[in-house]
Design an enzyme around this catalytic site. Structure first.
Site, PDB file in Angstrom:
ATOM      1  N   LYS A  40      21.325  33.048  47.491  1.00 54.09           N
ATOM      2  CA  LYS A  40      21.147  32.654  46.095  1.00 54.09           C
ATOM      3  C   LYS A  40      20.645  31.219  46.059  1.00 54.09           C
ATOM      4  O   LYS A  40      21.244  30.331  46.669  1.00 54.09           O
ATOM      5  CB  LYS A  40      22.463  32.753  45.327  1.00 54.09           C
ATOM      6  CG  LYS A  40      22.357  32.320  43.867  1.00 54.09           C
ATOM      7  CD  LYS A  40      23.715  32.382  43.175  1.00 54.09           C
ATOM      8  CE  LYS A  40      24.545  31.132  43.407  1.00 54.09           C
ATOM      9  NZ  LYS A  40      24.031  29.937  42.671  1.00 54.09           N
ATOM     10  N   ASP A  68      18.654  32.281  40.868  1.00 53.30           N
ATOM     11  CA  ASP A  68      19.733  32.095  39.888  1.00 53.30           C
ATOM     12  C   ASP A  68      19.423  30.871  39.024  1.00 53.30           C
ATOM     13  O   ASP A  68      19.975  29.794  39.213  1.00 53.30           O
ATOM     14  CB  ASP A  68      21.067  31.921  40.619  1.00 53.30           C
ATOM     15  CG  ASP A  68      22.239  31.831  39.642  1.00 53.30           C
ATOM     16  OD1 ASP A  68      22.128  32.391  38.529  1.00 53.30           O
ATOM     17  OD2 ASP A  68      23.246  31.196  39.992  1.00 53.30           O
ATOM     18  N   LYS A  70      19.204  31.417  35.495  1.00 52.40           N
ATOM     19  CA  LYS A  70      19.839  31.731  34.207  1.00 52.40           C
ATOM     20  C   LYS A  70      18.907  31.450  33.028  1.00 52.40           C
ATOM     21  O   LYS A  70      19.222  30.691  32.128  1.00 52.40           O
ATOM     22  CB  LYS A  70      21.156  30.955  34.060  1.00 52.40           C
ATOM     23  CG  LYS A  70      22.171  31.251  35.152  1.00 52.40           C
ATOM     24  CD  LYS A  70      23.450  30.437  34.956  1.00 52.40           C
ATOM     25  CE  LYS A  70      24.491  30.747  36.013  1.00 52.40           C
ATOM     26  NZ  LYS A  70      24.079  30.256  37.361  1.00 52.40           N
ATOM     27  N   ASP A  73      15.720  31.623  26.625  1.00 53.77           N
ATOM     28  CA  ASP A  73      14.722  31.042  25.731  1.00 53.77           C
ATOM     29  C   ASP A  73      14.281  32.137  24.774  1.00 53.77           C
ATOM     30  O   ASP A  73      14.862  33.234  24.761  1.00 53.77           O
ATOM     31  CB  ASP A  73      13.548  30.482  26.555  1.00 53.77           C
ATOM     32  CG  ASP A  73      12.891  29.279  25.883  1.00 53.77           C
ATOM     33  OD1 ASP A  73      12.624  29.362  24.656  1.00 53.77           O
ATOM     34  OD2 ASP A  73      12.639  28.278  26.576  1.00 53.77           O
ATOM     35  N   THR A 122      32.267  32.148  35.348  1.00 54.10           N
ATOM     36  CA  THR A 122      33.594  32.220  35.962  1.00 54.10           C
ATOM     37  C   THR A 122      34.351  30.907  35.872  1.00 54.10           C
ATOM     38  O   THR A 122      35.534  30.858  36.182  1.00 54.10           O
ATOM     39  CB  THR A 122      33.488  32.649  37.435  1.00 54.10           C
ATOM     40  OG1 THR A 122      32.520  31.843  38.095  1.00 54.10           O
ATOM     41  CG2 THR A 122      33.084  34.116  37.536  1.00 54.10           C
ATOM     42  N   ARG A 213      31.090  27.545  48.364  1.00 56.14           N
ATOM     43  CA  ARG A 213      31.953  26.505  48.941  1.00 56.14           C
ATOM     44  C   ARG A 213      32.897  27.004  50.034  1.00 56.14           C
ATOM     45  O   ARG A 213      33.096  26.297  51.028  1.00 56.14           O
ATOM     46  CB  ARG A 213      32.721  25.799  47.817  1.00 56.14           C
ATOM     47  CG  ARG A 213      31.865  24.791  47.076  1.00 56.14           C
ATOM     48  CD  ARG A 213      32.532  24.255  45.823  1.00 56.14           C
ATOM     49  NE  ARG A 213      32.422  25.203  44.720  1.00 56.14           N
ATOM     50  CZ  ARG A 213      32.710  24.904  43.452  1.00 56.14           C
ATOM     51  NH1 ARG A 213      33.150  23.700  43.137  1.00 56.14           N
ATOM     52  NH2 ARG A 213      32.569  25.803  42.502  1.00 56.14           N
TER      53      ARG A 213
END
Length: 241
Positions: A40, A68, A70, A73, A122, A213
């Site tokens: 990603k 990714d 997002k 518009d 999330t 992470r």
């Protein structure tokens, strides 16, 4: 991969390549090697100016790429953006799942790209939604937005593993449910609020998980990625037995 063809177990782990430069991104791809087949790339790398160079480099190594960014518009702009993105080797792409006409416009232009609608981030919980004027449980909002996304022609959604079971019941077996906020060792006290571990996410119905992470910050990132792959293989080995 068609909607009816399940992904290979090793393709279900998506590594979040949240780094600021192309050099760091490609160093991570070298470091993780065959332990990660799906990457990603998001907004942080976009500011480097090398976003599409990294995308093409990953694809040239046989990796799948998840854009990714997002998109959100007016429908014509998002539709044109998806039409342009088809020039690149992109497997997944995200748009925000809060505007039916925008999702329909994107769906009409996506080609072979699998379009994922972002439901509720999330990092948000019920209190965050309440402050936005939505006094409902995140799970209710997620399912409602997922059904709207499916109706608009999206291939799946981004959602917490906590909502995966309800989404799978509501949206059927072929709908993609891609779950970030995966914490293999449990909650880590970071900005993710609605988290899930690896076995729990897949048991609930996730099609893919996004992990950043917990791999990047591990003492041995390669071992951490392989450990997650082992958990995935174990889950799908049992589910097919």
């Amino acid at each position: 991969m068609s909607a009816a063809t399940p992904p290979a177990p090793r393709d279900r782990l998506i590594f979040a390549l949240d780094v600021p430069t192309a050099a760091e991104a490609l160093t991570w791809a070298d470091r993780l090697g065959a332990a990660v087949e799906f990457y990603k790339i998001g907004m942080e790398l976009l500011t480097s100016g090398d976003y599409f160079r990294v995308l093409e480099a990953l694809a040239s190594r046989g990796k799948q790429v998840f854009v990714d960014l997002k998109f959100h518009d007016v429908p014509a702009t998002v539709g044109a953006t998806l039409r342009g993105l088809r020039r690149h080797p992109v497997s997944f792409c995200t748009i925000h799942g809060q505007h039916d006409a925008m999702m329909r416009a994107a769906s009409q232009e996506k080609g072979d790209i699998r379009l994922l609608a972002v439901t509720v981030l999330t990092s948000m919980d019920r209190e965050d939604l309440r402050r936005l004027g939505i006094d409902r449980e995140p799970s209710e909002v997620v399912v409602e937005r997922a059904l709207a996304a499916r109706e608009a022609g999206c291939d799946g959604v981004i959602a917490s593993g906590r909502e995966a079971a309800a989404l799978r019941r509501a949206c059927g077996p072929d709908f993609l449910i891609v779950c970030p906020g995966i914490r293999p060792a449990g909650p880590a006290g970071d900005d993710q609020k609605r988290v899930m571990d690896v076995p729990g996410a897949f048991a609930a119905g996730a099609s893919h998980i996004v992990v950043g992470r917990p791999i990047r910050q591990a003492a041995d990132p390669l071992a951490a990625a392989e450990a997650i792959q082992a958990q995935i293989a174990e889950h799908f080995g049992k589910s097919m037995a």
